[in-house]
Motif scaffolding. Structure first.
Motif, PDB file in Angstrom:
ATOM      1  N   ASN A   1      29.913  38.139  42.094  1.00 50.87           N
ATOM      2  CA  ASN A   1      30.674  38.336  42.815  1.00 50.87           C
ATOM      3  C   ASN A   1      31.752  39.528  42.510  1.00 50.87           C
ATOM      4  O   ASN A   1      31.799  40.537  42.965  1.00 50.87           O
ATOM      5  N   VAL A   2      32.454  39.547  41.503  1.00 54.30           N
ATOM      6  CA  VAL A   2      33.232  40.183  40.858  1.00 54.30           C
ATOM      7  C   VAL A   2      32.721  41.784  40.681  1.00 54.30           C
ATOM      8  O   VAL A   2      33.292  42.563  41.477  1.00 54.30           O
TER       9      VAL A   2
ATOM     10  N   GLY B   1      33.079  44.913  43.183  1.00 56.99           N
ATOM     11  CA  GLY B   1      33.825  46.081  42.919  1.00 56.99           C
ATOM     12  C   GLY B   1      33.740  47.178  42.553  1.00 56.99           C
ATOM     13  O   GLY B   1      34.071  48.250  42.340  1.00 56.99           O
TER      14      GLY B   1
ATOM     15  N   MET C   1      38.625  43.201  37.319  1.00 55.85           N
ATOM     16  CA  MET C   1      37.602  42.486  37.395  1.00 55.85           C
ATOM     17  C   MET C   1      37.188  42.244  36.120  1.00 55.85           C
ATOM     18  O   MET C   1      36.238  41.868  35.673  1.00 55.85           O
TER      19      MET C   1
ATOM     20  N   LEU D   1      38.502  39.767  34.342  1.00 54.41           N
ATOM     21  CA  LEU D   1      37.581  38.481  34.925  1.00 54.41           C
ATOM     22  C   LEU D   1      36.230  38.591  33.762  1.00 54.41           C
ATOM     23  O   LEU D   1      35.408  37.191  33.487  1.00 54.41           O
TER      24      LEU D   1
ATOM     25  N   LEU E   1      38.212  42.971  48.077  1.00 59.87           N
ATOM     26  CA  LEU E   1      38.677  42.881  47.204  1.00 59.87           C
ATOM     27  C   LEU E   1      38.891  41.287  47.149  1.00 59.87           C
ATOM     28  O   LEU E   1      38.548  40.879  45.376  1.00 59.87           O
TER      29      LEU E   1
ATOM     30  N   PRO F   1      36.473  38.859  45.583  1.00 65.37           N
ATOM     31  CA  PRO F   1      35.797  37.988  44.401  1.00 65.37           C
ATOM     32  C   PRO F   1      37.000  37.088  44.050  1.00 65.37           C
ATOM     33  O   PRO F   1      36.741  35.996  42.957  1.00 65.37           O
ATOM     34  N   VAL F   2      38.541  37.526  44.401  1.00 69.23           N
ATOM     35  CA  VAL F   2      39.054  36.041  44.704  1.00 69.23           C
ATOM     36  C   VAL F   2      39.041  34.994  45.012  1.00 69.23           C
ATOM     37  O   VAL F   2      39.192  34.417  44.015  1.00 69.23           O
TER      38      VAL F   2
ATOM     39  N   ALA G   1      35.777  33.783  42.889  1.00 67.64           N
ATOM     40  CA  ALA G   1      36.191  33.698  41.641  1.00 67.64           C
ATOM     41  C   ALA G   1      37.002  31.420  41.613  1.00 67.64           C
ATOM     42  O   ALA G   1      36.612  30.643  41.036  1.00 67.64           O
TER      43      ALA G   1
ATOM     44  N   VAL H   1      42.326  38.383  38.026  1.00 66.85           N
ATOM     45  CA  VAL H   1      42.670  38.445  39.374  1.00 66.85           C
ATOM     46  C   VAL H   1      44.148  38.271  39.801  1.00 66.85           C
ATOM     47  O   VAL H   1      44.092  39.104  41.198  1.00 66.85           O
TER      48      VAL H   1
ATOM     49  N   ILE I   1      43.597  41.856  40.977  1.00 67.16           N
ATOM     50  CA  ILE I   1      43.505  42.845  41.804  1.00 67.16           C
ATOM     51  C   ILE I   1      44.144  42.444  43.107  1.00 67.16           C
ATOM     52  O   ILE I   1      44.261  43.353  43.766  1.00 67.16           O
TER      53      ILE I   1
END
Length: 304
Positions: free
Chosen positions: A97-98, A102, A135, A138, A250, A253-254, A257, A276, A279
């Motif tokens: 995802n990130v 991203g 990112m 992460l 964005l 992705p947080v 995660a 995180v 972001i």
């Protein structure tokens, strides 16, 4: 939808829905491959967007220059879910995802700069650097040894998904700028993408029908993170540039995660959690920017 504030809220809600995709897909039976998941999610969702969009075909037939961008956007829609779910399967929910989400803002911004000659504001640059740094943290914050040799191919597939995501978001903005209603533009682009994805679904999708649980998950992915989320994105593109939309997104992705750790059971190191926060900081910098004076620029020319 009018107004920058409501447009940002629309993108945030869409990002929250997108953030659930990897976790939801992780509960599918092992027999359901990533190609089937991706083709079902955006193939069926794309058909729904097309079927419910007012004058979707008008975006293709009657607006100067729109047909080319509908075609380009449709190709992006066709590539994105196949690469995205394959990347998540190999690299993990959080990293897939990130990296995918991203990459999107960078691609959208490059397209705006190269095609539209739009300057990129310093605030956008600060927000994007913070988000990209987050990112990277992460990805580096994944515990050593997890994923093995599959992580790199998964990351490369996620990058491909991010490129496709940036392309179809930018193309949607171009079609709307040409005069199409947001739902018509999104319906035309995603309907075209569905045409590319449905043959993949016919070949790979039988396992999706194997259990009530897999059917329910497929229905949720098509209706929530696909159908509803992209209605919101189409509306937001009326007031925000594509680079702004992809940067605010964005947040996704947080969410992904956090869910990957709390629900799926993936592990992230403290460095990843700092990512995180970075972001989130980048998003705050971006969305607190003051828009231009009303009436001085077209809606899609709002500086991020």
């Amino acid at each position: 939808m009018a107004g920058r504030g409501r447009a940002v809220v629309a993108v945030v809600v869409a990002a929250l829905l997108w953030g659930t995709t990897g976790t939801a897909a992780s509960f599918l039976p092992p027999s359901v491959g990533p190609l089937a998941t991706g083709a079902a999610t955006m193939g069926i969702g794309g058909l729904l967007l097309f079927a419910t969009a007012p004058r979707a075909s008008l975006a293709v037939r009657s607006l100067p220059g729109a047909r080319r961008w509908v075609l380009i956007g449709a190709i992006g829609v066709g590539v994105y879910p196949l690469a995205f779910y394959s990347g998540m399967q190999l690299a993990g929910v959080a990293i897939g995802n990130v990296v995918a989400l991203g990459t999107g803002p960078i691609v959208a911004a490059v397209l705006e700069r190269m095609v539209d000659r739009h300057p990129l504001s310093p605030r956008w640059g600060i927000a994007t650097v913070a988000a990209i740094g987050g990112m990277s943290a992460l990805v580096l914050g994944r515990p050593a040894g997890e994923g093995g040799d599959a992580v790199l191919p998964g990351v490369l597939l996620a990058v491909l998904a991010g490129v496709a995501y940036g392309v179809y978001t930018y193309a949607s903005g171009r079609v709307i700028a040409a005069g199409a209603e947001s739902r018509g533009a999104v319906g035309a682009i995603f309907g075209g993408g569905a045409v590319l994805l449905l043959p993949v679904l016919l070949v790979t999708g039988a396992p999706l029908l194997s259990t009530p649980q897999s059917i329910g998950i497929a229905v949720y992915l098509a209706l929530g993170p696909m159908f509803l989320a992209y209605l919101l994105i189409g509306a937001a593109l009326r007031a925000l540039r594509s680079s702004t939309v992809t940067t605010v997104a964005l947040l996704e992705p947080v969410v992904a995660a956090v869910l990957a750790v709390t629900v799926v059971g993936e592990r992230l190191e403290p460095l990843a959690w700092l990512g995180v926060l970075a972001i989130l900081g980048g998003i705050v910098v971006l969305v607190t920017a003051r828009p231009p004076v009303r009436g001085t620029r077209a809606p899609l020319d709002f500086e991020p």
